[in-house]
Scaffold this motif. Structure first.
Motif, mmCIF file in Angstrom:
data_model
loop_
_atom_site.group_PDB
_atom_site.id
_atom_site.type_symbol
_atom_site.label_atom_id
_atom_site.label_comp_id
_atom_site.label_asym_id
_atom_site.label_seq_id
_atom_site.Cartn_x
_atom_site.Cartn_y
_atom_site.Cartn_z
ATOM 1 N N THR A 155 63.373 65.719 26.257
ATOM 2 C CA THR A 155 62.746 66.702 28.034
ATOM 3 C C THR A 155 62.626 68.225 26.334
ATOM 4 O OG1 THR A 155 64.414 66.785 28.779
ATOM 5 C CG2 THR A 155 62.967 65.194 29.123
ATOM 6 N N SER B 279 67.819 55.819 30.601
ATOM 7 C CA SER B 279 67.291 56.919 30.818
ATOM 8 C C SER B 279 65.965 57.223 31.506
ATOM 9 C CB SER B 279 66.588 56.791 28.939
ATOM 10 O OG SER B 279 65.770 58.128 28.642
ATOM 11 N N ASP C 241 67.455 60.734 33.475
ATOM 12 C CA ASP C 241 66.250 61.818 32.948
ATOM 13 C C ASP C 241 65.012 62.209 33.752
ATOM 14 O OD1 ASP C 241 68.528 62.487 30.469
ATOM 15 O OD2 ASP C 241 67.341 60.359 29.224
#
Length: 527
Positions: free
Chosen positions: A321, A382, A386
């Motif tokens: 990101t 993830s 995230d």
């Protein structure tokens, strides 16, 4: 020449097409392909290795055969062509993918426009008989919308044996003929095949000396076409049975209507002319570009593309990101460029990371059975950490000890959860052993919990769900007193897209969503 449908398949899925195309552009765009020492082919293979699309190491084929196979794949999809000077050029669709446009709508458009005849199947080793004048993927959708077939096609028995061989055009007469052959075959099996079936459809290029060998080859082709059509998200496949994805019926009908009004692209014997028309972007009417006399990309652009290749190879396997020092160092080590240059290049194009590349790969992980099971589990963890903001830990099995794939904790809503990722190529059903395992996970949740909060739900993350799964989920929930659900990878992707578009899911919404004791459908997502 083949007397059946055929598609090339260096990889059966289209997920890696954008990276393979990027690698090809890096190595060969605007450059004469043929050299005595196979420079371009070998450079393309190096680029594939850079993007982790091909295993690194000594190449068994120093003649660049692998590179030519991948180039043919790109050509077959209308993304590249060889100009009059034998230079590899990108089509408009190819350029759009290289420019980091969303690949799904572009490749979906290319699959639906795929036709026989084409520049790819006109001659040489990939030639297909000129009795086929058909858009094959549209033909498959036409069959799936035929009421008499019940909305299903069997991949091995019907697509492979009958559609690939008798689907010569998209007319209603041919569709009806193939429908009738399928209905007869459903009743009487292979006895309904024409007496000269083997002689008619066996390829002169293979060793198909009997029906068993011929059927095996046809099944391989049908399976590849299944993967291509599944990529468009228009069909669902469960244990070899194809059907239209729930909610996609109106879109499919519109696709069929438009295709039947649109003539096939002509001049298949003229590669440049054909490919420039086939390779138009969605909604584009004409390729008005003036191609240069040679390579139009500079050395600095090549370096940027190499950085992009290395970066996207990483981003397809983990959520990135932001551009961190660790990411910069990893890309610099892969490309051999200074970290300062890598940071500048990544900041230019990926300052917010590359979540889209990861999501593009995630759906494929779900279908690759046990080959990528651990990757799929880690990717699931993830996403929930995230993207959705949970505490998430990938645990997985340790030796003989069975443990949940992923455990979640919501510190805002004070609950825990269990996720079990099932990377099955066909639809998932929780057989008795799997149900008992989930019950054990729930009973022993305190052993794995990330906080002291209780388990609120369990969820199976799957490629597709079998119809039996709903009752199995409810049985687990009734016995343990903890609700559960199943959700497909494609619906996880839809959730991510909504979450990122300014309408984020709260942890309470996710709890409610994954506690309904059945497999989620499109309407549940509140998109």
């Amino acid at each position: 020449m083949r007397n059946t449908w055929w598609v090339t398949r260096p990889k059966r899925s289209l997920v890696s097409v954008p990276q393979c195309l990027f690698a090809l552009a890096n190595a060969a765009e605007g450059i004469p392909w043929k050299t005595s020492d196979k420079t371009i082919e070998l450079e393309y293979e190096r680029q594939l290795e850079l993007g982790r699309l091909k295993a690194e190491g000594d190449r068994r084929d120093q003649g660049g055969g692998g590179a030519r196979t991948y180039r043919a794949w790109m050509k077959s999809l209308g993304l590249v062509f060889m100009d009059g000077e034998d230079r590899m050029q990108l089509t408009c669709a190819g350029e759009a993918i290289i420019s980091e446009a969303a690949p799904l709508p572009i490749l979906k458009n290319q699959v639906l426009k795929y036709q026989f005849p084409s520049a790819f199947t006109q001659k040489g080793s990939s030639a297909v008989s000129d009795r086929f004048t058909v858009r094959p993927f549209v033909f498959l959708l036409q069959l799936l919308r035929e009421p008499t077939l019940g909305g299903t096609l069997d991949e091995a028995e019907e697509v492979a044996k009958l559609v690939l061989t008798y689907g010569t055009d998209n007319t209603s007469a041919t569709v009806t003929d193939v429908v009738n052959r399928i209905l007869e075959h459903r009743t009487h099996g292979d006895t309904t095949l024409d007496p000269d079936y083997l002689a008619t459809f066996a390829s002169s290029r293979s060793k198909e000396q009997n029906l068993t060998e011929l059927f095996k080859n046809l099944k391989d082709i049908a399976n590849t076409m299944s993967n291509w059509l599944r990529y468009t998200q228009l069909i669902t496949v469960e244990r070899g049975q194809w059907s239209i994805t729930d909610g996609a019926e109106d879109e499919v009908d519109a696709i069929i209507e438009q295709a039947l009004k649109t003539p096939l692209i002509d001049h298949a014997d003229d590669e440049v002319r054909f490919q420039r028309r086939y390779g138009l972007r969605p909604g584009q009417r004409k390729d008005t570009r003036r191609l240069g006399d040679g390579r139009s990309v500079t050395s600095s652009q090549i370096q940027e593309r190499e950085v992009t290749m290395a970066f996207t190879g990483m981003a397809a396997r983990q959520i990135i990101t932001s551009i961190t020092p660790e990411v910069i160092a990893a890309v610099a080590a892969k490309t051999g460029l200074p970290e300062a240059d890598v940071e500048r290049m990544l900041a230019k194009s990926f300052q917010h990371g590359a979540l889209g590349m990861f999501i593009h790969e995630f759906a494929q992980m779900a279908t690759e059975s046990r080959k990528r099971a651990t990757e799929f589990e880690q990717a699931t963890a993830s996403i929930f950490a995230d993207v959705f903001g949970f505490q998430a830990r990938h645990i997985g099995q340790a030796g003989a000890v069975e443990r949940p794939d992923v455990v979640l904790a919501s510190t805002s809503e004070h609950y825990g959860a269990i996720l079990d990722s099932k990377a099955y190529a066909s639809g998932y059903s929780a057989r008795a052993g799997h149900r008992n395992t989930m019950r054990n996970y729930i009973e022993r949740f305190a052993d794995y919990a990330l906080t002291e909060d209780p388990v609120a739900f369990f969820a199976y993350i799957v490629s597709d769900a079998k119809k039996t799964l709903n009752g199995q989920i409810k049985a687990i929930a009734d016995q343990n007193g903890v609700p559960g659900s199943a959700i497909t990878a494609r619906d996880i992707i839809r959730m991510v897209e909504r979450h990122q578009s300014g309408r984020p899911y709260t942890h309470q919404e996710i709890r409610d969503l994954l506690s309904n004791n059945r497999t989620l459908d499109y309407q549940d997502l509140n998109l």
